[in-house]
Enzyme design. Structure first.
Site, PDB file in Angstrom:
ATOM      1  CG  HIS A   1      -2.023   1.093   1.388  1.00 24.94           C
ATOM      2  ND1 HIS A   1      -1.433   2.272   1.638  1.00 24.94           N
ATOM      3  CD2 HIS A   1      -3.220   0.793   1.360  1.00 24.94           C
ATOM      4  CE1 HIS A   1      -2.662   3.045   1.815  1.00 24.94           C
ATOM      5  NE2 HIS A   1      -3.664   2.194   1.505  1.00 24.94           N
TER       6      HIS A   1
ATOM      7  CG  ASP B   1       0.510  -2.457   6.244  1.00 22.13           C
ATOM      8  OD1 ASP B   1      -0.382  -2.508   7.321  1.00 22.13           O
ATOM      9  OD2 ASP B   1       0.647  -1.737   5.247  1.00 22.13           O
TER      10      ASP B   1
ATOM     11  CD  GLN C   1      -7.099  -4.228   4.143  1.00 24.69           C
ATOM     12  OE1 GLN C   1      -7.930  -5.122   4.476  1.00 24.69           O
ATOM     13  NE2 GLN C   1      -7.114  -3.105   3.844  1.00 24.69           N
TER      14      GLN C   1
ATOM     15  CE  LYS D   1      -7.230  -0.105   6.387  1.00 26.34           C
ATOM     16  NZ  LYS D   1      -7.893   0.426   5.409  1.00 26.34           N
TER      17      LYS D   1
ATOM     18  CB  CYS E   1      -3.722   3.407  -1.563  1.00 23.46           C
ATOM     19  SG  CYS E   1      -4.711   4.498  -1.309  1.00 23.46           S
TER      20      CYS E   1
HETATM   21  N1  PLP Z   1      -1.584  -0.722   4.424  1.00 20.21           N
HETATM   22  C1  PLP Z   1      -2.570  -1.442   3.984  1.00 20.21           C
HETATM   23  C2  PLP Z   1      -2.288  -2.908   3.600  1.00 20.21           C
HETATM   24  C3  PLP Z   1      -3.931  -0.716   3.872  1.00 20.21           C
HETATM   25  O1  PLP Z   1      -5.159  -1.436   3.478  1.00 20.21           O
HETATM   26  C4  PLP Z   1      -4.175   0.433   4.176  1.00 20.21           C
HETATM   27  C5  PLP Z   1      -5.484   1.012   4.140  1.00 20.21           C
HETATM   28  O2  PLP Z   1      -6.194   0.697   3.337  1.00 20.21           O
HETATM   29  C6  PLP Z   1      -2.994   1.167   4.876  1.00 20.21           C
HETATM   30  C7  PLP Z   1      -1.655   0.616   4.974  1.00 20.21           C
HETATM   31  C8  PLP Z   1      -3.418   2.308   5.318  1.00 20.21           C
HETATM   32  O3  PLP Z   1      -4.217   2.491   6.397  1.00 20.21           O
HETATM   33  P1  PLP Z   1      -4.732   3.918   7.345  1.00 20.21           P
HETATM   34  O4  PLP Z   1      -5.170   4.653   6.029  1.00 20.21           O
HETATM   35  O5  PLP Z   1      -5.661   3.513   8.313  1.00 20.21           O
HETATM   36  O6  PLP Z   1      -3.408   4.383   7.875  1.00 20.21           O
END
Ligand code: PLP
Length: 421
Positions: A138, A215, A218, A241, A379
């Site tokens: 992401h 990270d 998800q 999430k 993203c």
């Molecule tokens: N990493 C992953 C795999 C994501 O799916 C997302 C959000 O969709 C993020 C990071 C970023 O999360 P946030 O916008 O809550 O900081």
């Protein structure tokens, strides 16, 4: 008098629930109708819906115990501080860690990665060093490292994916060199649904003395994540999430490593002594939580963990797996439809494209049928470029989704196909 029999941030533990029909009753929004149709919410990868337990915990805080933490001598401030700290302890316990001080409250995954890239990165990454990412990240796990690479004169390297959407782990050893300072990778892909073998990857890095950041944005929504099994240095995720409120998330950092890092923001509540010449800082987690934090958010996240914890995850994981299988089967019978990400055991995320139909048009037609999905680049532009597409439609499920909703999704996609074919 309080309408709630339990103190702030301390929620009762109902008996385990499996049946999605029963779980759904805990989520008031799932009763909603959109465009005259029952809401079929399949945009959980973007944000999940919130159970009443979380909504109540936040309301309870504001109705009964709103105060700032760590700085008041009055009863309300003491209660709020206890609730905030209790949320941290509950999350630590649920994630199989031993020390609550290793859990820093942040705004979310994005802020947690920026914190590490600043605080750890500026200390340890220098000219000529390498930062290893993967092709399925992401933007939140790319851009902060690009900032760091520019500041330090370091280089970003990328572990590729295989055609079915797994990490190409055969290429990993060659990319973990004496120049690699950190390996930052996603636990679960928000586009492909691929669940990466986090423990195995972290071990490969650890054996070479390389720091790891996982990270988990998800991953945490789909069942408990055990940090002692993963063995990473940093683990990050967002509350919104996984049934929690937005604006709150967690940075886990391995004790000694976290304690060796400088703060990245200055202000109240993170200092020991301040003069105009210099300041000294409190140990983690306070050192990384400058200013008034998101107190209600942390309490809400604690409630989300308490709720999450009492669900029957072995069976719910099977249920989520059935949702994916049924979605793949139903969608693949539609001519011209392609699914991105077909690795066995994937998380309940199904991204797809249809010949001759823009994903935004798919999303709009589905919306008219009450089905909420995501359409766009998710993203993850480098990943989509690797897949040879600019955007896709994505249905992402939570444990409260049902097989009937999969059928509604498939019917709506068939309608989009008829409309454009
Ligand atoms: N990493 C992953 C795999 C994501 O799916 C997302 C959000 O969709 C993020 C990071 C970023 O999360 P946030 O916008 O809550 O900081």
């Amino acid at each position: 008098m309080s309408r709630h029999p339990y103190p702030l941030g301390d929620l009762p533990s109902p008996s385990p629930k499996l049946n999605p029909a029963i779980i759904r009753r805990d989520f008031p929004i799932l009763e909603r109708r959109v465009h005259g149709k029952p809401l079929v919410y399949l945009d959980n990868g973007a944000t999940s819906q919130k159970p009443r337990a979380v909504i109540d915990a936040i309301r309870h805080f504001y109705e009964n115990g709103c105060a700032n933490i760590h700085r008041g001598v009055h009863l309300l401030s003491g209660e709020a501080t206890q609730a905030y700290d209790r949320a941290r302890t509950g999350i630590c316990r649920a994630m199989g860690a031993a020390h609550a001080e290793e859990f820093v409250f942040v705004r979310g995954t994005t802020e947690a990665i920026n914190l590490v890239a600043r605080s750890w990165g500026d200390l340890h990454v220098h000219a000529g060093d390498e930062i290893l990412l993967t092709e399925m990240e992401h933007h939140a796990n790319i851009v902060p490292w690009q900032f760091l690479a520019k500041r330090a004169g370091a280089k970003i390297r990328v572990l590729p994916i295989t055609p079915d959407g797994a990490l190409d782990l055969e290429r990993l050893p060659a990319l973990l060199t004496e120049k690699t300072r950190i390996l930052a990778f996603t636990h679960v892909s928000n586009v492909l649904g691929t669940v990466n073998p986090a423990a195995e990857i972290c071990k490969a890095a650890r054996d070479r003395g390389i720091v790891t950041l996982v990270d988990g944005a998800q991953a945490v929504p789909h069942g408990p994540v055990n940090l002692s099994e993963i063995g990473c240095d940093f683990y990050v995720f967002s509350g919104h999430k996984m049934f929690g409120p937005d604006g709150i998330g967690v940075l886990y950092g391995r004790g000694k490593l976290l304690a060796s890092l400088p703060p990245w923001q200055g202000g109240g509540d993170m200092v020991e002594r301040v003069s105009f010449e210099e300041s000294t800082f409190r140990p983690p987690p306070d050192r990384f939580e400058a200013g008034t934090p998101n107190i209600s958010g942390a309490i809400g996240l604690g409630a989300a963990f308490a709720y999450h914890d009492q669900l029957n995850w072995p069976e719910l994981r099977e249920h989520e797996h059935n949702l994916v299988t049924a979605t793949h089967e139903a969608l693949l019978s539609i001519p011209g439809l392609r699914i991105q990400g077909t690795v066995p055991g994937k998380a309940p995320v199904v991204s797809f494209t249809m010949e001759g139909i823009h994903p935004h048009d798919i999303g709009t037609i589905l919306d008219s049928e009450g089905v909420a999905i995501r359409a766009g680049n998710h993203c993850a532009q480098p990943l989509l470029a690797r897949l040879g597409i600019q955007s896709s439609a994505r249905a992402s499920f939570a444990c409260y989704n049902t097989l009937e909703e999969v059928e509604t999704l498939a019917n709506a996609v068939r309608k989009a196909h008829r409309y454009f074919a």
